[in-house]
Design an enzyme around this catalytic site. Structure first.
Site, PDB file in Angstrom:
ATOM      1  N   PHE A 110     112.253  50.856 -30.520  1.00 10.04           N
ATOM      2  CA  PHE A 110     112.487  51.469 -31.828  1.00 10.04           C
ATOM      3  C   PHE A 110     113.956  51.841 -31.903  1.00 10.04           C
ATOM      4  O   PHE A 110     114.458  52.588 -31.074  1.00 10.04           O
ATOM      5  CB  PHE A 110     111.615  52.722 -32.035  1.00 10.04           C
ATOM      6  CG  PHE A 110     111.755  53.269 -33.428  1.00 10.04           C
ATOM      7  CD1 PHE A 110     111.022  52.741 -34.482  1.00 10.04           C
ATOM      8  CD2 PHE A 110     112.655  54.290 -33.706  1.00 10.04           C
ATOM      9  CE1 PHE A 110     111.176  53.208 -35.783  1.00 10.04           C
ATOM     10  CE2 PHE A 110     112.814  54.774 -35.010  1.00 10.04           C
ATOM     11  CZ  PHE A 110     112.071  54.235 -36.040  1.00 10.04           C
ATOM     12  N   ASP A 170     120.336  52.403 -26.204  1.00 11.08           N
ATOM     13  CA  ASP A 170     119.975  53.355 -27.249  1.00 11.08           C
ATOM     14  C   ASP A 170     119.400  54.582 -26.542  1.00 11.08           C
ATOM     15  O   ASP A 170     118.267  54.579 -26.074  1.00 11.08           O
ATOM     16  CB  ASP A 170     118.938  52.700 -28.179  1.00 11.08           C
ATOM     17  CG  ASP A 170     118.436  53.652 -29.263  1.00 11.08           C
ATOM     18  OD1 ASP A 170     118.620  54.878 -29.117  1.00 11.08           O
ATOM     19  OD2 ASP A 170     117.847  53.166 -30.245  1.00 11.08           O
ATOM     20  N   LYS A 206     119.454  62.751 -32.231  1.00  8.76           N
ATOM     21  CA  LYS A 206     118.395  63.726 -31.965  1.00  8.76           C
ATOM     22  C   LYS A 206     118.907  65.056 -31.390  1.00  8.76           C
ATOM     23  O   LYS A 206     119.269  65.944 -32.141  1.00  8.76           O
ATOM     24  CB  LYS A 206     117.328  63.094 -31.089  1.00  8.76           C
ATOM     25  CG  LYS A 206     116.509  62.036 -31.873  1.00  8.76           C
ATOM     26  CD  LYS A 206     115.221  61.713 -31.195  1.00  8.76           C
ATOM     27  CE  LYS A 206     114.411  60.642 -31.911  1.00  8.76           C
ATOM     28  NZ  LYS A 206     113.511  61.154 -32.927  1.00  8.76           N
TER      29      LYS A 206
HETATM   30  N1  PLP Z   1     116.542  55.088 -31.614  1.00  8.99           N
HETATM   31  C1  PLP Z   1     115.538  55.690 -30.969  1.00  8.99           C
HETATM   32  C2  PLP Z   1     115.291  55.385 -29.529  1.00  8.99           C
HETATM   33  C3  PLP Z   1     114.714  56.614 -31.627  1.00  8.99           C
HETATM   34  O1  PLP Z   1     113.699  57.198 -30.984  1.00  8.99           O
HETATM   35  C4  PLP Z   1     114.978  56.870 -32.993  1.00  8.99           C
HETATM   36  C5  PLP Z   1     114.110  57.798 -33.741  1.00  8.99           C
HETATM   37  O2  PLP Z   1     113.019  58.113 -33.380  1.00  8.99           O
HETATM   38  C6  PLP Z   1     116.044  56.222 -33.616  1.00  8.99           C
HETATM   39  C7  PLP Z   1     116.808  55.341 -32.897  1.00  8.99           C
HETATM   40  C8  PLP Z   1     116.356  56.479 -35.059  1.00  8.99           C
HETATM   41  O3  PLP Z   1     116.980  57.718 -35.182  1.00  8.99           O
HETATM   42  P1  PLP Z   1     117.093  58.402 -36.621  1.00  8.99           P
HETATM   43  O4  PLP Z   1     115.712  58.695 -37.083  1.00  8.99           O
HETATM   44  O5  PLP Z   1     117.928  59.627 -36.361  1.00  8.99           O
HETATM   45  O6  PLP Z   1     117.795  57.428 -37.499  1.00  8.99           O
END
Ligand code: PLP
Length: 396
Positions: free
Chosen positions: A139, A224, A253
């Site tokens: 994700f 990520d 986050k």
């Molecule tokens: N990358 C990862 C691993 C995530 O868990 C998330 C959100 O859950 C995101 C990216 C996306 O982040 P945002 O919701 O702040 O755009």
């Protein structure tokens, strides 16, 4: 305001992307506790999905935000920003990166990472290297490029045509990854520990293999760390579990402790591809967001929350494993630090989440058969004991 009035107003005016939400609205919180409109209190074991690393209303964060708001909330990155420079310095001093760019969310930070990787090759006169390999069940966000990077069809299916030139391969399968690399490959992008699909771990051998493949083929490695970064897994960054370093990585986050901020970090060799005019953001890195980030990261470092995440994570996982010995419905407990997935052998995750909620514990579910815990990094042994004592009573 009464909960029902809030629900009615929400249903009338808010786009229904979150479906029927848990019937609660929180008014305030402190530490591990959240208070609802009806006066009921909850132990927060989900931390706003890995955001509230310091718990709720940490005085250092509240003071930093209020003090900064009284001085200057926003100017523009046309001007120098003290808090931006300081937060970038703190991040660089504590990571493998040399330079930072600030965004407003995880998806936006990932968009920046994708752009930087493609730009790197374009500026090396290899414009055909634009393909990005990601992992299945990953994700990476909800923007169009990060949706294309996300290896889960359920998020993508209604938004075709997706941004082209992303493909995903199974996790921990080096042959699949090797087979997917072509002359067009520019980067491999992955979460060291996948969060949204229910806490799936990459193995040490796999991560070393990925790094070696990247070095062999001159491909950039992007991590990520939006969910697994900043102490969540018992190390400050997820990559530190593996003894390898990414070329580029992203955070969001926990970075603002609840205030929206994302960051893209890279080694000089790659960061230098961004030249004036190549990227930007109106809000990204503004004084208020960076003051929040400075306070949150300082608390994580100064109050030894990474160490607490490690020891409390080990304790929580071992207690859950103990529970699983008496409750065969738990078929696996996986995770690192305070990023934990409880795999169930039957589809009762939502039922368990509801029972926890009714008893005053906030936990998450992924699909029908995984319960996920992402508590604030301040959690204590006594909080864990309280939760485990209850959780063990609701398992069939
Ligand atoms: N990358 C990862 C691993 C995530 O868990 C998330 C959100 O859950 C995101 C990216 C996306 O982040 P945002 O919701 O702040 O755009």
């Amino acid at each position: 305001m009464e909960l029902q009035s809030i629900i009615d107003m929400d249903q009338n005016y808010f786009m229904n992307t979150y479906g029927s939400r848990t019937q609660v609205c929180f008014t305030h919180g402190e530490g591990m506790t959240l208070h609802a409109t009806d006066g009921k209190t909850y132990m927060d074991l989900l931390g706003g999905i890995a955001v509230n690393a310091l718990g709720h209303s940490h005085p250092a964060l509240v003071n930093a935000i209020t003090d900064q708001a009284k001085k200057i909330i926003h100017c523009s990155s046309l001007y120098y920003i003290e808090q931006q420079a300081k937060l970038a310095k703190l991040l660089v001093e504590n990571s493998c990166a040399d330079k930072v760019f600030f965004a407003n969310s995880g998806a936006e930070a990932n968009e920046g990472a994708i752009k930087l990787a493609r730009l790197y090759f374009r500026k090396k006169d290899q414009p055909d290297r634009f393909e990005i390999i990601t992992l299945e069940k990953s994700f990476h966000g909800r923007t169009l490029a990060t949706l294309a990077a996300t290896g889960q069809e359920k998020y993508q299916k209604n938004y075709s045509p997706l941004t082209p030139k992303f493909l995903s391969v199974p996790i921990n399968d080096l042959d699949a990854l090797r087979g997917a690399i072509t002359d067009y490959t520019c980067a491999i992008m992955l979460e060291p520990i996948q969060g949204e699909s229910g806490v799936n771990l990459t193995s040490i051998e796999y991560m070393h293999g990925v790094r070696e493949l990247c070095d062999q083929y001159g491909i950039l490695l992007i991590f990520d760390e939006v969910q697994c970064g900043l102490g969540r897994t018992g190390k400050l960054f997820g990559y530190q579990h593996y003894g390898i370093e990414p070329d580029i990585f992203t955070l969001a986050k926990a970075l603002g402790g609840g205030f929206p901020i994302g960051a893209l970090l890279a080694k000089n060799q790659f960061a230098s591809s961004f030249e004036p005019g190549d990227h930007g953001s109106t809000f990204g890195g503004n004084p208020l967001a960076c003051a929040a980030g400075l306070a949150a990261l300082s608390v994580i470092l100064d109050e030894k929350l990474v160490e607490n995440s490690f020891t409390m994570g080990e304790y929580l996982i071992s207690e859950l494993v103990k529970v699983s010995k008496t409750s065969p419905v738990i078929t696996d407990v996986r995770g690192k630090g305070l990023m934990i997935g409880i795999q169930l052998g039957s589809p009762i995750a939502k039922e368990l989440t509801k029972k926890c909620f009714d008893a005053g514990f906030l936990v998450g579910s992924v699909g029908n058969d995984i319960v996920r815990l992402l508590p604030p990094l301040i959690i204590t042994k006594s909080d864990i004991d309280t939760f485990i004592a209850f959780f063990s009573t609701i398992l069939p």
